[in-house]
Design a protein around this motif. Structure first.
Motif, PDB file in Angstrom:
ATOM      1  N   ASP A   1       0.863  -1.335   0.118  1.00 39.85           N
ATOM      2  CA  ASP A   1       0.056   0.056  -0.066  1.00 39.85           C
ATOM      3  C   ASP A   1       0.795   1.448  -0.077  1.00 39.85           C
ATOM      4  N   GLY A   2       2.066   1.215  -0.780  1.00 38.66           N
ATOM      5  CA  GLY A   2       2.843   2.426  -0.852  1.00 38.66           C
ATOM      6  C   GLY A   2       3.701   2.790   0.592  1.00 38.66           C
ATOM      7  N   THR A   3       3.901   1.897   1.530  1.00 38.36           N
ATOM      8  CA  THR A   3       4.653   2.065   2.726  1.00 38.36           C
ATOM      9  C   THR A   3       5.479   0.852   2.774  1.00 38.36           C
ATOM     10  N   LEU A   4       6.682   1.062   3.421  1.00 37.66           N
ATOM     11  CA  LEU A   4       7.686   0.023   3.597  1.00 37.66           C
ATOM     12  C   LEU A   4       7.702  -0.128   5.059  1.00 37.66           C
ATOM     13  N   SER A   5       7.579  -1.163   5.633  1.00 38.67           N
ATOM     14  CA  SER A   5       7.783  -1.766   7.097  1.00 38.67           C
ATOM     15  C   SER A   5       8.842  -2.549   7.323  1.00 38.67           C
ATOM     16  N   VAL A   6      10.064  -2.273   8.008  1.00 39.14           N
ATOM     17  CA  VAL A   6      10.960  -3.424   8.201  1.00 39.14           C
ATOM     18  C   VAL A   6      11.036  -3.655   9.931  1.00 39.14           C
ATOM     19  N   ASP A   7      11.223  -4.599  10.306  1.00 42.44           N
ATOM     20  CA  ASP A   7      10.900  -5.210  11.824  1.00 42.44           C
ATOM     21  C   ASP A   7      12.106  -4.535  12.662  1.00 42.44           C
ATOM     22  N   GLN A   8      13.381  -4.268  12.103  1.00 44.06           N
ATOM     23  CA  GLN A   8      14.388  -3.704  12.728  1.00 44.06           C
ATOM     24  C   GLN A   8      15.389  -3.017  11.789  1.00 44.06           C
ATOM     25  N   GLU A   9      15.921  -1.910  12.198  1.00 45.45           N
ATOM     26  CA  GLU A   9      16.950  -1.071  11.343  1.00 45.45           C
ATOM     27  C   GLU A   9      18.080  -1.863  10.465  1.00 45.45           C
TER      28      GLU A   9
ATOM     29  N   ALA B   1      18.003   0.985   6.172  1.00 49.12           N
ATOM     30  CA  ALA B   1      16.801   0.911   6.249  1.00 49.12           C
ATOM     31  C   ALA B   1      16.232   1.311   7.615  1.00 49.12           C
ATOM     32  N   ASP B   2      15.481   2.300   7.722  1.00 47.71           N
ATOM     33  CA  ASP B   2      14.915   2.812   9.039  1.00 47.71           C
ATOM     34  C   ASP B   2      13.595   3.135   8.770  1.00 47.71           C
ATOM     35  N   THR B   3      12.393   2.447   9.026  1.00 47.07           N
ATOM     36  CA  THR B   3      11.093   2.903   8.692  1.00 47.07           C
ATOM     37  C   THR B   3      10.320   3.632   9.928  1.00 47.07           C
ATOM     38  N   SER B   4      11.105   3.889  10.721  1.00 51.71           N
ATOM     39  CA  SER B   4      10.731   4.609  11.893  1.00 51.71           C
ATOM     40  C   SER B   4      10.544   6.093  11.442  1.00 51.71           C
ATOM     41  N   LYS B   5      11.243   6.445  10.250  1.00 52.00           N
ATOM     42  CA  LYS B   5      11.400   7.671   9.708  1.00 52.00           C
ATOM     43  C   LYS B   5      10.226   7.529   8.389  1.00 52.00           C
ATOM     44  N   ASP B   6       9.646   8.877   8.110  1.00 52.41           N
ATOM     45  CA  ASP B   6       8.868   8.793   6.872  1.00 52.41           C
ATOM     46  C   ASP B   6       9.822   9.172   5.489  1.00 52.41           C
ATOM     47  N   LYS B   7      10.745   9.750   5.884  1.00 51.82           N
ATOM     48  CA  LYS B   7      11.486  10.249   4.485  1.00 51.82           C
ATOM     49  C   LYS B   7      13.168  10.287   4.968  1.00 51.82           C
ATOM     50  N   VAL B   8      13.899  10.038   3.923  1.00 51.47           N
ATOM     51  CA  VAL B   8      15.283   9.949   4.161  1.00 51.47           C
ATOM     52  C   VAL B   8      15.843  11.330   4.022  1.00 51.47           C
ATOM     53  N   SER B   9      16.707  11.440   5.271  1.00 49.06           N
ATOM     54  CA  SER B   9      17.428  12.922   5.154  1.00 49.06           C
ATOM     55  C   SER B   9      18.901  12.851   5.107  1.00 49.06           C
ATOM     56  N   THR B  10      19.343  14.007   4.817  1.00 49.84           N
ATOM     57  CA  THR B  10      20.898  14.095   4.437  1.00 49.84           C
ATOM     58  C   THR B  10      21.723  13.308   5.459  1.00 49.84           C
ATOM     59  N   GLU B  11      21.303  13.296   6.606  1.00 51.09           N
ATOM     60  CA  GLU B  11      21.995  12.965   7.676  1.00 51.09           C
ATOM     61  C   GLU B  11      21.949  11.353   7.714  1.00 51.09           C
TER      62      GLU B  11
ATOM     63  N   VAL C   1      19.255   4.075   0.458  1.00 51.52           N
ATOM     64  CA  VAL C   1      18.747   4.168   2.127  1.00 51.52           C
ATOM     65  C   VAL C   1      17.377   4.065   1.836  1.00 51.52           C
ATOM     66  N   PHE C   2      16.688   3.246   2.746  1.00 50.28           N
ATOM     67  CA  PHE C   2      15.011   3.314   2.776  1.00 50.28           C
ATOM     68  C   PHE C   2      14.480   3.785   3.923  1.00 50.28           C
TER      69      PHE C   2
ATOM     70  N   MET D   1      21.842  11.328  -7.489  1.00 53.39           N
ATOM     71  CA  MET D   1      21.199  10.959  -6.122  1.00 53.39           C
ATOM     72  C   MET D   1      19.697  11.201  -6.595  1.00 53.39           C
ATOM     73  N   ASN D   2      18.990   9.855  -6.641  1.00 55.23           N
ATOM     74  CA  ASN D   2      17.634   9.938  -7.018  1.00 55.23           C
ATOM     75  C   ASN D   2      16.673   9.533  -5.825  1.00 55.23           C
ATOM     76  N   THR D   3      15.637   9.915  -5.752  1.00 56.74           N
ATOM     77  CA  THR D   3      14.694   9.589  -4.796  1.00 56.74           C
ATOM     78  C   THR D   3      13.496   8.822  -5.360  1.00 56.74           C
ATOM     79  N   PHE D   4      12.948   7.897  -4.859  1.00 56.08           N
ATOM     80  CA  PHE D   4      11.960   7.194  -5.284  1.00 56.08           C
ATOM     81  C   PHE D   4      10.872   6.885  -4.292  1.00 56.08           C
ATOM     82  N   SER D   5       9.627   7.344  -4.705  1.00 54.97           N
ATOM     83  CA  SER D   5       8.464   7.545  -3.544  1.00 54.97           C
ATOM     84  C   SER D   5       7.673   6.180  -3.636  1.00 54.97           C
ATOM     85  N   PHE D   6       7.547   5.533  -2.488  1.00 54.15           N
ATOM     86  CA  PHE D   6       6.717   4.319  -2.649  1.00 54.15           C
ATOM     87  C   PHE D   6       5.181   4.689  -2.934  1.00 54.15           C
ATOM     88  N   LYS D   7       4.734   5.870  -2.746  1.00 52.07           N
ATOM     89  CA  LYS D   7       3.239   6.369  -3.015  1.00 52.07           C
ATOM     90  C   LYS D   7       3.094   5.808  -4.402  1.00 52.07           C
ATOM     91  N   ASN D   8       4.138   5.897  -5.343  1.00 48.13           N
ATOM     92  CA  ASN D   8       3.760   5.649  -6.596  1.00 48.13           C
ATOM     93  C   ASN D   8       3.681   4.245  -7.103  1.00 48.13           C
TER      94      ASN D   8
END
Length: 273
Positions: free
Chosen positions: A79-87, A99-109, A120-121, A137-144
């Motif tokens: 459904d356009g979102t990624l969930s991972v059990d642990q980082e 991968a850290d799905t506790s964050k909505d988006k990837v930051s430069t940090e 980076v997910f 550097m390319n960003t791919f949205s899971f919303k699509n």
């Protein structure tokens, strides 16, 4: 040396590493042989570097199937979102995966300067960074991708594609190694050429062309490239620092100078070339 004399690849390698006084023998080699030597050396460093990294990782995780099902944290794209059990945070052949799905988006940090290529997910997107060629550097949205469902089990079907990707990355790394090798060769060639152009007694000597110096720089660089590759693969930090870079460049430069020394100059190292 008679220009018809043949020098085997192994003999070229031995001269490059152990016999700089015989470098001038290599000047009569055809360009094709020098190119083949360069291709072979960079292929060896790619195998010792990237190849050994990938092989070591594959063995350490018990193969790709075991890695996906048992070592990789459970994940699901739905459904356009990624969930991972642990980082997740690991490297395969120089490619950094986070991968850290506790964050909505990837930051430069979340990006690292240590790696040239990263995937980076986050919960809603994936960022692909590649600074090996350009600064991509390319960003791919899971919303699509709301109609896409993907998890560990589905990933098993991608093992053949992963292997193809690894092969593609191997050849990409090989090309990058060739470019890097030639860049250093140009640098030490310029230093050597400048040295002969500014020496005090140049009127008594015949200048060596830039092309000939560059040709021999390919051989002067061999031993340091091999040592550096083996050191980095072994995980030694010294081979990634500025101190080693200086030792490596200066050592190659000195070997190149030694290759052009005249017999009467061997007792006078300050009058090289």
């Amino acid at each position: 040396m008679d220009k018809s004399e043949k020098i085997s690849w192994f003999e070229q390698f031995k001269i490059a590493c152990l016999k700089p006084s015989q470098y001038k023998r290599l000047l009569n080699l055809a360009k094709g042989k020098v190119i083949l030597f360069l291709a072979a050396i960079t292929l060896i460093t790619t195998i010792l570097g990237y190849g050994m990294d990938v092989a070591g990782f594959t063995v350490s995780v018990g193969g790709w199937k075991n890695f996906i099902l048992n070592r990789l944290p459970a994940f699901e794209l739905k459904d356009g979102t990624l969930s991972v059990d642990q980082e997740m945070d690991f490297e395969i052949g120089g490619v950094h995966f986070v991968a850290d799905t506790s964050k909505d988006k990837v930051s430069t940090e979340d990006l690292s300067n240590t790696y040239q290529m990263e995937l980076v997910f986050a919960k809603n997107e994936m960022v692909v960074k590649n600074t090996a060629v350009g600064n991509m550097m390319n960003t791919f949205s899971f919303k699509n991708m709301k109609k896409v469902e993907f998890n560990n089990q589905a990933m098993l079907s991608m093992v053949p594609m992963i292997r193809i990707f690894i092969v593609i990355m191997f050849f990409t790394q090989w090309i990058a190694n060739i470019i890097s090798y030639l860049t250093v060769c140009i640098f030490i060639t310029m230093l050597t050429y400048f040295n002969q152009r500014t020496r005090m007694d140049r009127k008594n000597r015949e200048d060596v062309s830039f092309g000939k110096i560059f040709k021999l720089s390919i051989y002067a660089r061999v031993i340091f490239e091999l040592v550096e590759t083996i050191g980095v693969t072994a995980g030694s930090a010294i081979f990634t620092g500025m101190a080693w870079m200086f030792i490596s460049y200066f050592g190659s430069y000195q070997l190149l100078l030694a290759g052009f020394m005249r017999p009467e100059d061997r007792q006078k190292p300050d009058e090289m070339l």
